[in-house]
Enzyme design. Structure first.
Site, PDB file in Angstrom:
ATOM      1  N   LYS A 278      44.278  37.357 -22.861  1.00 14.64           N
ATOM      2  CA  LYS A 278      44.582  37.832 -21.497  1.00 14.64           C
ATOM      3  C   LYS A 278      45.571  39.102 -21.871  1.00 14.64           C
ATOM      4  O   LYS A 278      45.981  39.288 -22.921  1.00 14.64           O
ATOM      5  CB  LYS A 278      45.240  36.995 -20.704  1.00 14.64           C
ATOM      6  CG  LYS A 278      44.179  35.859 -20.102  1.00 14.64           C
ATOM      7  CD  LYS A 278      44.476  35.105 -18.916  1.00 14.64           C
ATOM      8  CE  LYS A 278      43.259  34.277 -18.546  1.00 14.64           C
ATOM      9  NZ  LYS A 278      43.732  33.340 -17.305  1.00 14.64           N
ATOM     10  N   ARG A 313      41.886  26.182 -22.653  1.00 11.31           N
ATOM     11  CA  ARG A 313      40.741  27.074 -22.239  1.00 11.31           C
ATOM     12  C   ARG A 313      40.953  28.361 -23.242  1.00 11.31           C
ATOM     13  O   ARG A 313      41.535  29.256 -22.977  1.00 11.31           O
ATOM     14  CB  ARG A 313      40.640  27.212 -21.013  1.00 11.31           C
ATOM     15  CG  ARG A 313      39.204  28.024 -20.616  1.00 11.31           C
ATOM     16  CD  ARG A 313      39.159  28.450 -19.031  1.00 11.31           C
ATOM     17  NE  ARG A 313      37.821  29.023 -18.585  1.00 11.31           N
ATOM     18  CZ  ARG A 313      37.543  30.274 -18.969  1.00 11.31           C
ATOM     19  NH1 ARG A 313      38.508  31.050 -18.966  1.00 11.31           N
ATOM     20  NH2 ARG A 313      36.610  30.873 -18.400  1.00 11.31           N
TER      21      ARG A 313
END
Length: 338
Positions: A278, A313
């Site tokens: 991210k 994840r």
């Protein structure tokens, strides 16, 4: 006024407290008692009320037949042309099944998504999202791959097609706020669901996210959505929580949530942490390209494990599995020789 209890997660010897959320290696003997706009108070877990102790320490139910006493990997398989880090990599049936076969040796769950929810992404029509995902799930099952599959979607019709094709759970980044009928489907099929916090819609969520207190507001949102899910007939033991790192949050919000990740144990449910590749990792780690953020992603994932997160994840499943094996060897509780 709501009081939130944040367990102080500990690893390694001496192991002098109960397991945190049933973890084999993470334990807790002290908690931080938090109230809005008041000083944080540290108290002994043993001095907390019995229901509070049970909520923080009780083992979490298995997920899709996978026990949560140790960290589990949810591998990301985006079958989209525009996902922020792997858009187009697995957009064909052949490449998606090939990647799923690789993940089957490395991940405990495969998370398949057909709509990018990256900042600025536009909504994908339902029929197109079904076309992208259901056929891939069916092909994975036809290939003999039995690894549990999660469908990453906000929409009931997409989830229904995925479950019919062989998916086992639902991962809803909108926590039923986008399509409340999805809650009815989850209840009817009696499948697990992950409820994630997000502020705003993907198109605009990163324009100017603001919170008075990001910790309390994320917790309050998740508690509200859990109550909504239960009101629609979803069993509490079927629910997983996700703080939504990067969804309507600044770098500072993300870091605050990660530093205090163990606060989510106060909900008494499993924690899914999705930070892989991210933007905040690129900002802190100085990696502009998402595919260059593996090292930073691993660092945050291992931090999450030390705070008791049960599910990671991630995109880089092989590397994450290797890192977890090494970390678990260092964290493993020593057996008494007496």
């Amino acid at each position: 006024m709501t009081t939130r209890l944040q367990p102080i997660a500990r690893v390694g010897a001496p192991y002098s407290g109960p397991s945190l959320a049933g973890s084999a290696d993470v334990w807790c003997d002290m908690v931080l008692s938090r109230r809005r706009d008041e000083p944080v108070v540290q108290v002994a877990l043993a001095d907390c009320a019995e229901p509070d102790r049970a909520r923080l320490t009780a083992p979490r139910p298995s997920l899709c037949g996978v026990s949560l006493d140790r960290p589990r990997i949810m591998g990301v398989l985006n079958v989209t042309p525009d996902s922020f880090s792997d858009g187009g990599d697995h957009a064909t049936l052949k490449t998606a099944v090939t990647r799923a076969r690789q993940m089957a040796d490395e991940a405990d769950i495969i998370d398949i998504g057909g709509e990018s929810t990256r900042p600025g992404a536009s909504e994908v029509p339902i029929d197109e999202e079904i076309r992208r995902t259901a056929r891939v799930i069916a092909a994975i099952r036809e290939a003999g791959i039995t690894t549990p599959i999660s469908i990453d979607t906000r929409k009931a019709r997409v989830a229904e097609a995925a479950l019919d094709a062989g998916a086992d759970m639902v991962n809803d980044v909108a926590a039923f706020t986008f399509d409340p009928e999805l809650a009815d489907l989850v209840a009817e099929r009696d499948v697990p669901v992950c409820l994630m916090h997000a502020q705003g819609q993907p198109e605009t969520m990163q324009d100017d996210p603001r919170y008075d207190d990001v910790l309390f507001e994320v917790m309050d949102f998740l508690e509200d959505r859990i109550a909504f899910a239960q009101s629609r007939g979803i069993a509490r033991e079927r629910i997983v929580t996700d703080p939504g790192i990067g969804f309507g949050k600044t770098l500072e919000h993300n870091v605050t949530l990660l530093r205090n990740l163990s606060l989510l144990h106060d909900l008494g449910l499993p924690i899914l942490l999705g930070v892989s590749r991210k933007r905040f990792i690129g900002s802190i780690g100085q990696a502009a390209d998402a595919k260059d953020r593996m090292a930073g992603s691993l660092a945050v994932a291992l931090h999450g494990i030390q705070h008791g997160a049960q599910i990671l994840r991630v995109h880089d499943t092989y590397e994450t599995r290797q890192a977890i094996r090494l970390q678990q060897a260092m964290m493993e509780r020593e057996q008494s020789s007496g």
